[in-house]
Scaffold this motif. Structure first.
Motif, PDB file in Angstrom:
ATOM      1  N   SER A 197      -3.743 -11.117   8.284  1.00 48.61           N
ATOM      2  CA  SER A 197      -3.915  -9.788   7.715  1.00 48.61           C
ATOM      3  C   SER A 197      -2.579  -9.293   7.176  1.00 48.61           C
ATOM      4  O   SER A 197      -1.521  -9.619   7.715  1.00 48.61           O
ATOM      5  CB  SER A 197      -4.430  -8.809   8.790  1.00 48.61           C
ATOM      6  OG  SER A 197      -5.723  -9.178   9.215  1.00 48.61           O
ATOM      7  N   ALA A 236     -10.089  -0.101  -6.054  1.00 47.14           N
ATOM      8  CA  ALA A 236     -10.283  -0.056  -4.601  1.00 47.14           C
ATOM      9  C   ALA A 236      -9.714   1.222  -4.011  1.00 47.14           C
ATOM     10  O   ALA A 236     -10.287   1.813  -3.085  1.00 47.14           O
ATOM     11  CB  ALA A 236      -9.625  -1.279  -3.953  1.00 47.14           C
ATOM     12  N   LYS A 253     -14.503  -8.442  -2.832  1.00 51.92           N
ATOM     13  CA  LYS A 253     -15.766  -8.398  -2.092  1.00 51.92           C
ATOM     14  C   LYS A 253     -16.097  -6.972  -1.656  1.00 51.92           C
ATOM     15  O   LYS A 253     -17.262  -6.597  -1.556  1.00 51.92           O
ATOM     16  CB  LYS A 253     -15.691  -9.323  -0.878  1.00 51.92           C
ATOM     17  CG  LYS A 253     -17.056  -9.661  -0.312  1.00 51.92           C
ATOM     18  CD  LYS A 253     -17.031 -10.921   0.514  1.00 51.92           C
ATOM     19  CE  LYS A 253     -18.442 -11.334   0.900  1.00 51.92           C
ATOM     20  NZ  LYS A 253     -18.464 -12.565   1.695  1.00 51.92           N
ATOM     21  N   GLN A 254     -15.073  -6.163  -1.403  1.00 45.32           N
ATOM     22  CA  GLN A 254     -15.307  -4.767  -1.026  1.00 45.32           C
ATOM     23  C   GLN A 254     -15.701  -3.929  -2.246  1.00 45.32           C
ATOM     24  O   GLN A 254     -16.450  -2.957  -2.132  1.00 45.32           O
ATOM     25  CB  GLN A 254     -14.055  -4.157  -0.375  1.00 45.32           C
ATOM     26  CG  GLN A 254     -13.343  -5.039   0.637  1.00 45.32           C
ATOM     27  CD  GLN A 254     -14.258  -5.617   1.692  1.00 45.32           C
ATOM     28  OE1 GLN A 254     -15.045  -4.910   2.297  1.00 45.32           O
ATOM     29  NE2 GLN A 254     -14.158  -6.928   1.909  1.00 45.32           N
ATOM     30  N   VAL A 255     -15.185  -4.284  -3.407  1.00 41.62           N
ATOM     31  CA  VAL A 255     -15.456  -3.512  -4.629  1.00 41.62           C
ATOM     32  C   VAL A 255     -16.743  -3.976  -5.293  1.00 41.62           C
ATOM     33  O   VAL A 255     -17.608  -3.173  -5.645  1.00 41.62           O
ATOM     34  CB  VAL A 255     -14.269  -3.628  -5.611  1.00 41.62           C
ATOM     35  CG1 VAL A 255     -14.621  -3.020  -6.964  1.00 41.62           C
ATOM     36  CG2 VAL A 255     -13.027  -2.962  -5.035  1.00 41.62           C
ATOM     37  N   PHE A 294      -9.081   2.820  -0.318  1.00 42.19           N
ATOM     38  CA  PHE A 294      -7.945   1.986   0.082  1.00 42.19           C
ATOM     39  C   PHE A 294      -6.638   2.736  -0.160  1.00 42.19           C
ATOM     40  O   PHE A 294      -6.549   3.611  -1.020  1.00 42.19           O
ATOM     41  CB  PHE A 294      -7.929   0.684  -0.713  1.00 42.19           C
ATOM     42  CG  PHE A 294      -8.883  -0.372  -0.213  1.00 42.19           C
ATOM     43  CD1 PHE A 294      -8.443  -1.665   0.034  1.00 42.19           C
ATOM     44  CD2 PHE A 294     -10.221  -0.089   0.005  1.00 42.19           C
ATOM     45  CE1 PHE A 294      -9.311  -2.648   0.482  1.00 42.19           C
ATOM     46  CE2 PHE A 294     -11.100  -1.049   0.455  1.00 42.19           C
ATOM     47  CZ  PHE A 294     -10.646  -2.346   0.695  1.00 42.19           C
ATOM     48  N   TYR A 313     -10.716 -10.885  -1.099  1.00 43.62           N
ATOM     49  CA  TYR A 313     -11.249  -9.993  -0.059  1.00 43.62           C
ATOM     50  C   TYR A 313     -11.483  -8.594  -0.629  1.00 43.62           C
ATOM     51  O   TYR A 313     -12.510  -7.959  -0.364  1.00 43.62           O
ATOM     52  CB  TYR A 313     -10.265  -9.936   1.112  1.00 43.62           C
ATOM     53  CG  TYR A 313     -10.608  -8.915   2.174  1.00 43.62           C
ATOM     54  CD1 TYR A 313     -11.485  -9.217   3.219  1.00 43.62           C
ATOM     55  CD2 TYR A 313     -10.050  -7.636   2.133  1.00 43.62           C
ATOM     56  CE1 TYR A 313     -11.806  -8.277   4.190  1.00 43.62           C
ATOM     57  CE2 TYR A 313     -10.359  -6.685   3.096  1.00 43.62           C
ATOM     58  CZ  TYR A 313     -11.232  -7.010   4.122  1.00 43.62           C
ATOM     59  OH  TYR A 313     -11.545  -6.067   5.077  1.00 43.62           O
ATOM     60  N   ILE A 314     -10.531  -8.107  -1.421  1.00 39.83           N
ATOM     61  CA  ILE A 314     -10.673  -6.783  -2.033  1.00 39.83           C
ATOM     62  C   ILE A 314     -11.836  -6.774  -3.023  1.00 39.83           C
ATOM     63  O   ILE A 314     -12.609  -5.812  -3.082  1.00 39.83           O
ATOM     64  CB  ILE A 314      -9.353  -6.357  -2.708  1.00 39.83           C
ATOM     65  CG1 ILE A 314      -8.255  -6.206  -1.651  1.00 39.83           C
ATOM     66  CG2 ILE A 314      -9.526  -5.063  -3.489  1.00 39.83           C
ATOM     67  CD1 ILE A 314      -6.870  -5.988  -2.224  1.00 39.83           C
ATOM     68  N   VAL A 328      -5.688  -5.990   4.596  1.00 39.71           N
ATOM     69  CA  VAL A 328      -6.650  -6.886   3.956  1.00 39.71           C
ATOM     70  C   VAL A 328      -6.455  -8.289   4.528  1.00 39.71           C
ATOM     71  O   VAL A 328      -5.380  -8.619   5.034  1.00 39.71           O
ATOM     72  CB  VAL A 328      -6.477  -6.897   2.422  1.00 39.71           C
ATOM     73  CG1 VAL A 328      -6.785  -5.522   1.839  1.00 39.71           C
ATOM     74  CG2 VAL A 328      -5.070  -7.339   2.026  1.00 39.71           C
ATOM     75  N   THR A 375      -3.504  -0.111   3.670  1.00 39.55           N
ATOM     76  CA  THR A 375      -4.766  -0.708   4.130  1.00 39.55           C
ATOM     77  C   THR A 375      -4.575  -2.196   4.385  1.00 39.55           C
ATOM     78  O   THR A 375      -4.007  -2.912   3.549  1.00 39.55           O
ATOM     79  CB  THR A 375      -5.871  -0.497   3.078  1.00 39.55           C
ATOM     80  OG1 THR A 375      -6.103   0.900   2.918  1.00 39.55           O
ATOM     81  CG2 THR A 375      -7.167  -1.174   3.512  1.00 39.55           C
ATOM     82  N   GLN A 403     -13.140 -16.181   0.146  1.00 41.72           N
ATOM     83  CA  GLN A 403     -14.358 -15.391   0.269  1.00 41.72           C
ATOM     84  C   GLN A 403     -15.538 -16.091  -0.412  1.00 41.72           C
ATOM     85  O   GLN A 403     -15.382 -16.696  -1.476  1.00 41.72           O
ATOM     86  CB  GLN A 403     -14.163 -14.012  -0.372  1.00 41.72           C
ATOM     87  CG  GLN A 403     -13.043 -13.195   0.248  1.00 41.72           C
ATOM     88  CD  GLN A 403     -13.299 -12.811   1.689  1.00 41.72           C
ATOM     89  OE1 GLN A 403     -14.402 -12.359   2.031  1.00 41.72           O
ATOM     90  NE2 GLN A 403     -12.307 -12.985   2.546  1.00 41.72           N
ATOM     91  N   ARG A 419     -12.938   3.172  -3.167  1.00 40.10           N
ATOM     92  CA  ARG A 419     -13.239   2.637  -1.837  1.00 40.10           C
ATOM     93  C   ARG A 419     -12.318   3.174  -0.748  1.00 40.10           C
ATOM     94  O   ARG A 419     -12.367   2.738   0.387  1.00 40.10           O
ATOM     95  CB  ARG A 419     -13.162   1.099  -1.855  1.00 40.10           C
ATOM     96  CG  ARG A 419     -14.176   0.409  -2.771  1.00 40.10           C
ATOM     97  CD  ARG A 419     -15.601   0.580  -2.257  1.00 40.10           C
ATOM     98  NE  ARG A 419     -16.560  -0.175  -3.063  1.00 40.10           N
ATOM     99  CZ  ARG A 419     -17.202   0.296  -4.111  1.00 40.10           C
ATOM    100  NH1 ARG A 419     -16.973   1.567  -4.510  1.00 40.10           N
ATOM    101  NH2 ARG A 419     -18.070  -0.438  -4.783  1.00 40.10           N
TER     102      ARG A 419
END
Length: 401
Positions: free
Chosen positions: A80, A44, A100-102, A50, A97-98, A56, A54, A61, A48
């Motif tokens: 958060s 990440a 899902k971003q990756v 991060f 959550y991370i 999160v 950052t 999820q 991405r």
């Protein structure tokens, strides 16, 4: 040695004399739990954008269909927090959550790029360590942090000599090293993983050993079937795993968490290493800070951006990686022992309560227990021949020997 890959010590089991199975070799694979999280966090940061600061979201999820990570919402707060806090306290929901971003497929590609030999299927739950990997592979993967971004393969033999000391074969160890992530990402990860051993699930470890800098990560799998701790200082990387060959056998109390079961072995080993001055390990050694590192991570004190643990189950949350049904289509061609997970507290339970089996009160009332000291009368079973031909007369005679 994370810089060269030299294997300094190897313990594969309790005692080779009594049990010869080697649990540390590359073919012995177990569910890795939260020890995989630093690898996801590193990707990440690398791909991405991060940083440890950052923010999160600590929330369950959805990855489409019925694929929810984690399997339950018991420890999700919805709040958060900084990514450094999520790693220090091993937050499953924030890690989802991370992921899902990756992306699961991108993460498995990253694991391949850092030279993990086992092919990991791209299921969302791998963010929480639902995959099986060996201790050997995990140490190989973790070498990217203290070595400045290089994936360094462990090796055992550097050269072969004859009885006179003449070198017969010398191995090129340069082929064991491959750049996997940037030096900046590697350094930031060492600082972020320091939060685990100062404030998080292995709190106080660095202070007790007196090391200037150190990184590490705990891991606990479903029902405490596996307990992990992998940690490092600039000159030495080591990992420990505790578990039983039959995954059904496990430590049911909190003593089975990685921070309580596996970490003490790692700590005892490092105490002995530091006490042996002939090994040349320096407690004052620090990780090399990249020259081009910007000021986002302004201080070496990562504690300043780690929030206090304000909810239960930081280490216990490592257990919630779900089972095969939770993630739809999980590859079960190999032996897979899933979680005995309960329904989420906020999920409706449409199942009818199980009714108790009816008992025959007439039979139980007439049946009397034998008096104390009186031999219990056993019901005589009739064989097929006795039913046909009747009871022989000799059966009534006593047999005194």
């Amino acid at each position: 040695d994370p810089q060269s890959g030299e294997v300094k010590a190897w313990v594969g089991g309790i005692d080779f004399k009594t049990y010869k199975f080697d649990h540390a070799n590359i073919k012995t694979k177990r569910q890795v739990g939260s020890t995989i999280k630093p690898l996801l966090y590193a990707q990440a940061m690398e791909e991405r954008g991060f940083t440890p600061e950052t923010m999160v979201v600590d929330q369950q999820q959805s990855f489409g269909g019925d694929r929810l990570v984690p399997a339950t919402t018991k420890t999700c707060t919805g709040r958060s927090m900084t990514m450094a806090s999520a790693l220090a306290w091993s937050r499953n929901c924030a890690t989802a959550y991370i992921m899902k971003q990756v992306g699961p497929a991108q993460f498995t590609n990253f694991l391949e790029r850092i030279n993990i030999p086992t092919e990991v299927e791209p299921h969302p739950s791998i963010a929480l360590g639902s995959c099986d990997l060996s201790l050997f592979e995990m140490l190989w993967a973790y070498s990217i942090f203290p070595s400045g971004g290089f994936s360094t393969k462990p090796y055992f033999i550097s050269r072969i000599e004859d009885r006179n000391g003449n070198v017969i074969k010398r191995f090129d160890l340069g082929t064991n090293k491959k750049e996997a992530i940037s030096e900046v990402t590697a350094y930031r990860m060492t600082q972020m993983m320091q939060g685990v051993v100062t404030n998080g699930t292995a709190k106080g470890l660095m202070d007790r050993l007196g090391a200037s800098e150190m990184g590490g990560k705990t891991g606990t799998t479903n029902d405490n079937a596996d307990a992990w701790f992998i940690g490092y200082v600039p000159q030495l990387l080591a990992g420990t795993w505790i578990g039983c060959d039959d995954r059904f056998i496990r430590i049911e109390s909190s003593q089975g968490y990685g921070g309580l079961a596996s970490r003490p072995i790692w700590e005892a080993f490092y105490k002995k290493v530091y006490a042996d001055k002939t090994l040349g390990l320096d407690k004052e050694a620090i990780f090399v800070k990249p020259a081009d590192l910007n000021n986002e991570l302004n201080s070496a004190d990562i504690s300043s951006i780690i929030q206090d643990e304000y909810i239960l189950g930081a280490e216990g949350e490592d257990m919630g990686v779900g089972n095969a049904n939770d993630f739809g289509g999980l590859d079960t061609s190999h032996e897979y022992i899933g979680a005995e997970s309960e329904l989420p507290e906020d999920a409706p339970n449409d199942k009818k309560p199980a009714t108790k089996p009816r008992t025959n009160t007439k039979d139980t009332a007439t049946k009397k227990d034998p008096k104390i000291g009186e031999p219990e009368k056993k019901e005589e079973k009739k064989g097929i021949f006795r039913k046909i031909f009747g009871k022989k007369e000799e059966d009534n005679k006593s047999n005194d020997y």
